[in-house]
Design a protein around this motif. Structure first.
Motif, PDB file in Angstrom:
ATOM      1  N   ARG A 175       1.116  -1.534   0.116  1.00  0.00           N
ATOM      2  CA  ARG A 175      -0.136   0.208  -0.247  1.00  0.00           C
ATOM      3  C   ARG A 175       0.859   1.230   0.351  1.00  0.00           C
ATOM      4  N   GLY A 176      -0.024   1.880  -0.618  1.00  0.00           N
ATOM      5  CA  GLY A 176       1.594   3.477  -0.660  1.00  0.00           C
ATOM      6  C   GLY A 176       2.408   3.126  -1.622  1.00  0.00           C
TER       7      GLY A 176
ATOM      8  N   ASN B   4      -4.446   3.034  -0.576  1.00  0.00           N
ATOM      9  CA  ASN B   4      -4.971   2.481  -0.638  1.00  0.00           C
ATOM     10  C   ASN B   4      -6.955   1.689  -0.516  1.00  0.00           C
ATOM     11  N   THR B   5      -7.316   2.076  -1.543  1.00  0.00           N
ATOM     12  CA  THR B   5      -8.164   1.874  -2.100  1.00  0.00           C
ATOM     13  C   THR B   5      -8.065   1.133  -3.383  1.00  0.00           C
TER      14      THR B   5
END
Length: 147
Positions: A66-67, A120-121
């Motif tokens: 994530r990220g 995050n989505t």
């Protein structure tokens, strides 16, 4: 000379079975389907010593991403709309495209490099890569990096 860790991205079919079973045992523990390492390793069919030996060295590609940014190189047919289809696929997984580079097509095949940010989505990155690879007109996909 400073020692560094080496990382590799390999497809599942190239990973030894014991490492896949370590991932399975870790998943059982994370999902709380089992409460102890002993139970998890028994269900996965590996020894506890194998689990402890490899548990910090293998994880699914989408874990801890994530990220993060990953870059893929894709070879696809030089046909109108195919690049648009790839970009649509990335959008469906709610990832963010940072850069697009398309080389001049040679013999009807174009090389495209995409840098993609995992938000995050964003859905499962492994599924996203699989979907990109299965897109009509794609001949080859290679993960170049993950930062």
């Amino acid at each position: 000379m400073k020692k560094r860790n080496d990382y590799y991205v390999v497809k599942k079919k190239a990973v030894p079975e014991v490492l896949l079973k370590v991932v399975e045992a870790k998943h059982l523990l994370d999902s709380e389907k089992v409460m102890t390492v002993q139970e998890a390793t028994e269900r996965a069919g590996i020894s506890r010593s194998s689990f402890y030996k490899y548990k910090d060295d293998i994880f699914p590609f989408h874990d801890h991403s994530r990220g993060r940014t990953f870059t893929v190189m894709i070879q696809l047919d030089d046909e109108p709309g195919l690049l648009s289809g790839l970009l649509n696929c990335v959008a469906q997984y709610q990832a963010n495209i940072l850069t697009i580079h398309q080389a001049i097509p040679v013999n009807g095949v174009a090389s495209v490099t995409l840098s993609i940010e995992n938000l995050n989505t964003t859905g499962d990155v492994s599924e996203l890569i699989d979907a990109l690879e299965k897109t009509q007109g794609v001949h080859y996909l290679k993960i170049l990096s993950r930062e």
